[in-house]
Design an enzyme around this catalytic site. Structure first.
Site, PDB file in Angstrom:
ATOM      1  N   LEU A 109     -62.118   5.928   8.328  1.00  0.00           N
ATOM      2  CA  LEU A 109     -61.198   5.648   9.379  1.00  0.00           C
ATOM      3  C   LEU A 109     -59.665   5.941   8.709  1.00  0.00           C
ATOM      4  O   LEU A 109     -59.595   5.334   7.713  1.00  0.00           O
ATOM      5  CB  LEU A 109     -61.316   3.880   9.666  1.00  0.00           C
ATOM      6  CG  LEU A 109     -60.359   3.609  10.753  1.00  0.00           C
ATOM      7  CD1 LEU A 109     -60.509   4.154  12.189  1.00  0.00           C
ATOM      8  CD2 LEU A 109     -60.317   2.057  10.830  1.00  0.00           C
TER       9      LEU A 109
ATOM     10  N   HIS B  13     -49.095 -15.295  14.291  1.00  0.00           N
ATOM     11  CA  HIS B  13     -49.173 -14.233  13.435  1.00  0.00           C
ATOM     12  C   HIS B  13     -50.409 -14.057  12.603  1.00  0.00           C
ATOM     13  O   HIS B  13     -50.877 -13.096  12.178  1.00  0.00           O
ATOM     14  CB  HIS B  13     -47.836 -14.093  12.823  1.00  0.00           C
ATOM     15  CG  HIS B  13     -46.856 -13.799  13.855  1.00  0.00           C
ATOM     16  ND1 HIS B  13     -46.673 -12.643  14.898  1.00  0.00           N
ATOM     17  CD2 HIS B  13     -45.429 -14.461  13.792  1.00  0.00           C
ATOM     18  CE1 HIS B  13     -45.544 -13.008  15.456  1.00  0.00           C
ATOM     19  NE2 HIS B  13     -44.717 -13.616  14.981  1.00  0.00           N
TER      20      HIS B  13
ATOM     21  N   ASP C 157     -49.725  -7.378  20.816  1.00  0.00           N
ATOM     22  CA  ASP C 157     -48.715  -8.242  21.424  1.00  0.00           C
ATOM     23  C   ASP C 157     -49.336  -9.434  21.819  1.00  0.00           C
ATOM     24  O   ASP C 157     -50.426  -9.507  22.187  1.00  0.00           O
ATOM     25  CB  ASP C 157     -48.207  -7.516  22.589  1.00  0.00           C
ATOM     26  CG  ASP C 157     -46.680  -8.344  22.992  1.00  0.00           C
ATOM     27  OD1 ASP C 157     -46.183  -9.024  22.006  1.00  0.00           O
ATOM     28  OD2 ASP C 157     -46.091  -7.846  23.937  1.00  0.00           O
TER      29      ASP C 157
HETATM   30  C1  IPE Z   1     -43.949  -4.654  20.431  1.00  0.00           C
HETATM   31  O1  IPE Z   1     -44.024  -6.023  21.056  1.00  0.00           O
HETATM   32  C2  IPE Z   1     -43.901  -4.470  18.993  1.00  0.00           C
HETATM   33  C3  IPE Z   1     -44.938  -4.809  18.409  1.00  0.00           C
HETATM   34  C4  IPE Z   1     -46.159  -5.400  18.851  1.00  0.00           C
HETATM   35  C5  IPE Z   1     -45.087  -4.978  17.070  1.00  0.00           C
HETATM   36  P1  IPE Z   1     -42.669  -6.944  21.147  1.00  0.00           P
HETATM   37  O2  IPE Z   1     -43.173  -8.265  21.586  1.00  0.00           O
HETATM   38  O3  IPE Z   1     -41.445  -6.951  20.236  1.00  0.00           O
HETATM   39  O4  IPE Z   1     -42.271  -6.117  22.416  1.00  0.00           O
HETATM   40  P2  IPE Z   1     -41.165  -6.422  23.719  1.00  0.00           P
HETATM   41  O5  IPE Z   1     -39.918  -6.996  23.040  1.00  0.00           O
HETATM   42  O6  IPE Z   1     -41.615  -7.845  24.313  1.00  0.00           O
HETATM   43  O7  IPE Z   1     -40.788  -5.413  24.576  1.00  0.00           O
HETATM   44  C1  IPE Z   2     -46.736  -9.379  18.548  1.00  0.00           C
HETATM   45  O1  IPE Z   2     -46.532 -10.663  18.975  1.00  0.00           O
HETATM   46  C2  IPE Z   2     -46.460  -9.165  17.158  1.00  0.00           C
HETATM   47  C3  IPE Z   2     -45.108  -8.729  16.662  1.00  0.00           C
HETATM   48  C4  IPE Z   2     -44.227  -8.200  17.638  1.00  0.00           C
HETATM   49  C5  IPE Z   2     -44.531  -8.575  15.329  1.00  0.00           C
HETATM   50  P1  IPE Z   2     -45.472 -11.345  19.269  1.00  0.00           P
HETATM   51  O2  IPE Z   2     -44.680 -11.740  18.211  1.00  0.00           O
HETATM   52  O3  IPE Z   2     -44.491 -10.327  20.070  1.00  0.00           O
HETATM   53  O4  IPE Z   2     -45.782 -12.412  20.593  1.00  0.00           O
HETATM   54  P2  IPE Z   2     -45.032 -12.670  22.037  1.00  0.00           P
HETATM   55  O5  IPE Z   2     -44.979 -11.414  22.515  1.00  0.00           O
HETATM   56  O6  IPE Z   2     -44.000 -13.608  21.597  1.00  0.00           O
HETATM   57  O7  IPE Z   2     -46.189 -13.691  22.742  1.00  0.00           O
HETATM   58 MG    MG Z   3     -44.312  -9.782  22.034  1.00  0.00          MG
END
Ligand code: IPE
Ligand code: IPE
Ligand code: MG
Length: 254
Positions: free
Chosen positions: A139, A45, A28
């Protein structure tokens, strides 16, 4: 016993004695990483994907057996269409670009989550990646894509009913065997980057006795050293599984 490993720079690292067999990561913070730099979320990303490569290598180096990564949740469909499209194309690109290398390195690719809803082209690529690597054993890389813990439980219950399993045969082992992760063991350690302290629907059934590690570091910056720090912290935890300290001979056995 001291276990040492060599990283890419050939420097020796001392690994903790008790390593998790199965590590799961909620990757995240890509968006916030980009925002902090005045860049579009897409760039976050992209950097996050580059980082995955590094963490995969580190997992192999550290002797982790199974790595489960949360790449796209069932809730992530609610994001703007353009971002969803980018996230789909990133997985496609990773498979196109990395599959041969991952296969050479002995990585077995698995998918957990619902195939329905994923674009057809990507479904086929996931299928190819799984087939090509299914004999590998260095792995296990378990990719949670279009994954939701509750969705997984709902689909398990549906299959159990469809199979006509009698009520008196339903126990925890049977339910586990209907989960996407079966026959893999439950995660020992679940890491979440970016400072959020929630599960966001990840491994709801399997994570009941995992150790949790939260770090404020955004995913693109979560490097080998940070990973090692998480493993060291894990090795210092006492897993009691409901018992008391005096009953524990091996701290990892439930
Ligand atoms: C959780 O992250 C999903 C992934 C890392 C793929 P999100 O960024 O979507 O989670 P919330 O919405 O903040 O809980
Ligand atoms: C995690 O990073 C990737 C996915 C959920 C696909 P985020 O896109 O949630 O990044 P933040 O949380 O908005 O910083
Ligand atoms: Mg996120």
């Amino acid at each position: 016993m001291v276990i040492t490993t060599r990283n890419n720079l050939n420097a020796e690292t001392t690994l903790p004695e008790r390593l998790p067999r199965h590590v799961a990561i909620i990757m995240d913070g890509n968006g916030r990483w980009a925002k902090a730099r005045g860049l579009p979320r897409t760039e976050g990303h992209r950097q996050g994907t580059e980082n995955l490569r590094r963490i995969l290598r580190a997992a192999v180096e550290f002797g982790v057996e199974i790595l489960t990564i949360y790449a796209f949740s069932t809730e992530n469909w609610k994001r703007p269409r353009a971002e969803v499209r980018v996230l789909m194309s990133i997985l496609e690109m990773v498979i196109d670009r990395e599959l041969d290398d991952l296969n050479q390195e002995g990585v077995q690719i698995r998918h957990i989550g619902e195939m329905e809803g994923i674009p057809q082209v990507l479904q086929r690529k996931i299928h190819t990646a799984k087939e090509l690597t299914k004999q590998n054993s260095t792995l296990i890389l378990n990719v949670a894509f279009n994954y939701g813990g509750r969705d997984e439980i709902v689909s398990a219950v549906r299959k159990i009913v469809e199979d006509g399993v009698p009520a008196d045969q339903i126990d925890e082992a049977l339910i586990s065997s209907y989960m996407y992760t079966s026959p893999l063991p439950d995660p020992d350690l679940i890491i979440r980057t970016s400072g959020e302290m929630r599960l966001s629907n990840f491994l709801v059934w399997q994570g009941t006795y995992a150790e949790y590690y939260f770090t404020p570091t955004f995913w693109p910056d979560f490097n080998r050293e940070e990973f090692l720090k998480a493993l060291v912290e894990y090795s210092n935890r006492t897993r009691r599984f409901g018992k008391i300290d005096e009953q524990l001979s091996n701290r990892d056995v439930p």
